[in-house]
Design an enzyme around this catalytic site. Structure first.
Site, PDB file in Angstrom:
ATOM      1  N   ASN A 165     -15.515  33.341 -36.024  1.00  0.00           N
ATOM      2  CA  ASN A 165     -14.532  32.318 -35.621  1.00  0.00           C
ATOM      3  C   ASN A 165     -15.121  31.255 -34.691  1.00  0.00           C
ATOM      4  O   ASN A 165     -14.739  30.100 -34.746  1.00  0.00           O
ATOM      5  CB  ASN A 165     -13.288  32.962 -35.011  1.00  0.00           C
ATOM      6  CG  ASN A 165     -13.587  33.759 -33.772  1.00  0.00           C
ATOM      7  OD1 ASN A 165     -14.710  34.213 -33.568  1.00  0.00           O
ATOM      8  ND2 ASN A 165     -12.594  33.944 -32.934  1.00  0.00           N
ATOM      9  N   LYS A 188     -27.368  38.803 -34.564  1.00  0.00           N
ATOM     10  CA  LYS A 188     -26.944  38.954 -35.958  1.00  0.00           C
ATOM     11  C   LYS A 188     -25.610  38.236 -36.147  1.00  0.00           C
ATOM     12  O   LYS A 188     -24.573  38.686 -35.680  1.00  0.00           O
ATOM     13  CB  LYS A 188     -26.778  40.433 -36.327  1.00  0.00           C
ATOM     14  CG  LYS A 188     -26.666  40.599 -37.833  1.00  0.00           C
ATOM     15  CD  LYS A 188     -25.747  41.701 -38.269  1.00  0.00           C
ATOM     16  CE  LYS A 188     -24.297  41.368 -38.218  1.00  0.00           C
ATOM     17  NZ  LYS A 188     -23.833  40.305 -39.132  1.00  0.00           N
ATOM     18  N   GLU A 263     -16.219  42.313 -26.553  1.00  0.00           N
ATOM     19  CA  GLU A 263     -15.196  41.255 -26.573  1.00  0.00           C
ATOM     20  C   GLU A 263     -14.410  41.452 -27.850  1.00  0.00           C
ATOM     21  O   GLU A 263     -14.878  41.093 -28.932  1.00  0.00           O
ATOM     22  CB  GLU A 263     -15.862  39.871 -26.584  1.00  0.00           C
ATOM     23  CG  GLU A 263     -16.649  39.554 -25.348  1.00  0.00           C
ATOM     24  CD  GLU A 263     -15.788  39.076 -24.193  1.00  0.00           C
ATOM     25  OE1 GLU A 263     -14.543  39.217 -24.259  1.00  0.00           O
ATOM     26  OE2 GLU A 263     -16.355  38.580 -23.220  1.00  0.00           O
ATOM     27  N   GLU A 474     -17.984  37.779 -20.065  1.00  0.00           N
ATOM     28  CA  GLU A 474     -18.952  36.747 -20.422  1.00  0.00           C
ATOM     29  C   GLU A 474     -18.524  35.457 -19.734  1.00  0.00           C
ATOM     30  O   GLU A 474     -17.421  35.360 -19.203  1.00  0.00           O
ATOM     31  CB  GLU A 474     -18.988  36.563 -21.939  1.00  0.00           C
ATOM     32  CG  GLU A 474     -19.513  37.791 -22.653  1.00  0.00           C
ATOM     33  CD  GLU A 474     -19.856  37.498 -24.097  1.00  0.00           C
ATOM     34  OE1 GLU A 474     -18.963  37.627 -24.947  1.00  0.00           O
ATOM     35  OE2 GLU A 474     -21.019  37.127 -24.367  1.00  0.00           O
TER      36      GLU A 474
END
Ligand code: NAD
Length: 495
Positions: A165, A188, A263, A474
């Site tokens: 996304n 990745k 996340e 993060e």
């Protein structure tokens, strides 16, 4: 070439020039095995390119290159790391048009959204460039018999599993702090959006990031992703994606006691009290659920409305939602495509089930297409009203442009509804009463709260979830914690 030229060229030919081929390992593009998979432009429902399915050997080489590079990079002065990361930001900006167009074609988002994503990626590198030479420890007071202090050391090789996304900025928000802290990277990208990570790795090399420091292997999550999660040479794994895969990744990483940042999903509430301005609430809810076609972990997918303003807010919102133009992201629509046919079918299944339960669907409710071409994978902006707390449309993440609306009367009820799912990513509260806004903010079981705005703030703030939305943070200064280990050193002052 301007961005319009690049876009027009693609819209005419259906091809993007100079797409990376193979993986990016040890500072160069690596030809890969013959195992390839098609990448689709979701706004046309057509394949536009092929990418390589990484093998065990590809992932192994990438991790080995990262291990060697990490040994060197941790010795590089913080000032030099700072210089290199600032250069990365400059090179990203210089290549913003190309990166953004690739992102639109690969992900289905609009050009404006992709441009924003590229610019915030550049900002992430600037922000963490500024942190690279400020990762100080602290002096600890043990009395005059000892001298004690802490140092922050890089964790080593870090693995990054990226979702589809926000492929560009999710890559940047992990890679930038990892490099600032002195770590190396193996990334990745998701199967449906493999290209921007490869382009960014090339640009990092162009900016002077040493060979082997950032490696990208494309391929299947169940294949090279799982391999990365289980490799003991990976010392920190940063995973962004679904709860189910996150739990799997945590299981796979557990035997090596690998550090993890998860996340995961969300079902974030926007609570609006009776004293809030209905226009402002409707506007906040509109952007919170229809940006990126609702494919945002922190989307405001639940609108929790005081009954006194319910009708006015929903009337403004549904009128605006009904006018949204869906089309190919390169043609300037209000809303872009859904990333894959599979994901479109998941959204449709959620909404069909709600219909079968007799849900009050105020607008939308079905798949649609590019309004210019009749092609592509799109979903209508959808608003479902008057839902009960246990309704699946309230409890389950739909990850599309589908807003679930709940009604309330009291502050306590609003708090209970807002906290009443297994997720806890972000929340927002609209009210003119400052005391109430702070009471609600403190009561929210989630990682971020904004008042009288949705998504207030930026990459300077920590971002991450509670409950099944994950753990670890993060962005912001806290984003460095995953990539550093604190060591305490104590010296006896005895003669
Ligand atoms: P996903 O879990 O299917 O895939 C995410 C990544 O994991 C992909 O790169 C995929 O290849 C990889 N993967 C899949 N199986 C794997 C395995 N067995 N081992 C290792 N890696 C594997 O999720 P998705 O469909 O890409 O993304 C949608 C979900 O992600 C939504 O639920 C959304 O809320 C969540 N998400 C969360 C955030 C956040 O910051 N909290 C951001 C974006 C997306």
């Amino acid at each position: 070439m301007t961005v319009q030229d690049i876009a027009q060229d693609y819209l005419t030919t259906g091809r993007l020039t100079a797409l990376p081929d193979g993986h990016f390992i040890d500072g160069k593009a690596c030809p890969a095995s013959n195992r390839k998979m098609e990448s689709f432009d979701p706004a046309r429902a057509e394949a536009f390119a092929e990418f390589s399915l990484g093998s065990e050997e590809d992932m192994d080489r990438a991790i080995a290159a990262a291990e060697t590079a990490a040994r060197h990079w941790r010795q590089v002065t913080p000032a030099e790391r700072c210089r290199v990361l600032n250069e990365v930001a400059r090179v990203f900006r210089a290549n913003a048009d190309r990166l953004a167009v690739i992102e639109v074609v690969d992900s289905g988002k609009t050009l404006a959204e992709a441009m924003g994503d590229v610019q915030s990626s550049a900002r992430l590198f600037e922000y963490y460039a500024g942190a690279a030479d400020k990762l100080d420890g602290r002096s600890v007071n043990l009395g005059s018999a000892y001298t004690a202090f802490t140092v922050r050391e890089p964790v080593g090789v870090t693995g990054h599993i990226i979702p589809w996304n926000y492929p560009t900025s999710t890559f940047a928000r992990g890679v930038a702090p990892a490099l600032a802290a002195g770590c190396s990277v193996v990334a990745k990208p998701a199967e449906t959006t493999p290209f921007t990570a490869l382009v960014m790795a090339e640009l990092l090399a162009e900016a002077g990031v040493p060979d082997g420091l950032v490696n990208v292997v494309t391929g299947l999550g169940s294949d090279v992703g799982a391999q990365m999660a289980q490799d003991p040479r990976i010392k920190q794994l940063t995973f962004t994606g679904s709860v189910t895969t996150g739990v799997n990744v945590a299981r796979m990483a557990a035997p090596n006691v690998t550090r993890l940042t998860l996340e995961l999903g969300g079902k974030s509430p926007l609570i609006a009290f009776e004293d809030a301005d209905p226009e402002k609430v409707a506007d906040g809810a509109y952007w919170a659920i229809f940006s990126n076609s609702g494919q945002i972990c922190s989307a405001g997918s639940r609108l929790i409305l005081h009954s006194a303003i319910r009708d006015e807010v929903l009337s403004i919102l549904t009128e605006r939602a009904g006018k949204i133009k869906t089309a190919h992201g390169l043609t300037g629509p209000d809303m872009g495509a859904i990333n894959s046919e599979l994901h479109l079918s998941r959204i449709k299944a959620h909404v069909d089930a709600a219909k079968a339960r007799g849900a009050n669907i105020l607008t939308g409710g079905d798949v649609t297409t590019d309004q210019n071409t009749g092609k592509g994978w799109f979903f209508q902006p959808t608003v479902i009203a008057d839902l009960e707390p246990d309704d699946p449309a309230v409890q389950e993440e739909i990850f599309g442009p589908v807003l679930s609306v709940q009604n309330f009367e009291t502050e306590d009820e609003a708090i209970a509804l807002a906290n009443g799912t297994e997720f806890g990513l972000i929340a927002s509260v609209y009210t003119r009463d400052t005391g109430r806004s702070m009471r609600v903010a403190h009561a929210m079981d989630c990682g971020q709260v904004s008042v009288n705005d949705y998504w207030a703030g930026g990459l300077e703030l920590p971002f991450g979830g509670n409950k099944k939305s994950g753990y670890g943070r993060e962005k912001g200064w806290e984003g460095l914690d995953a990539y550093t280990k604190v060591k305490a050193i104590t010296i006896s002052n005895a003669s």
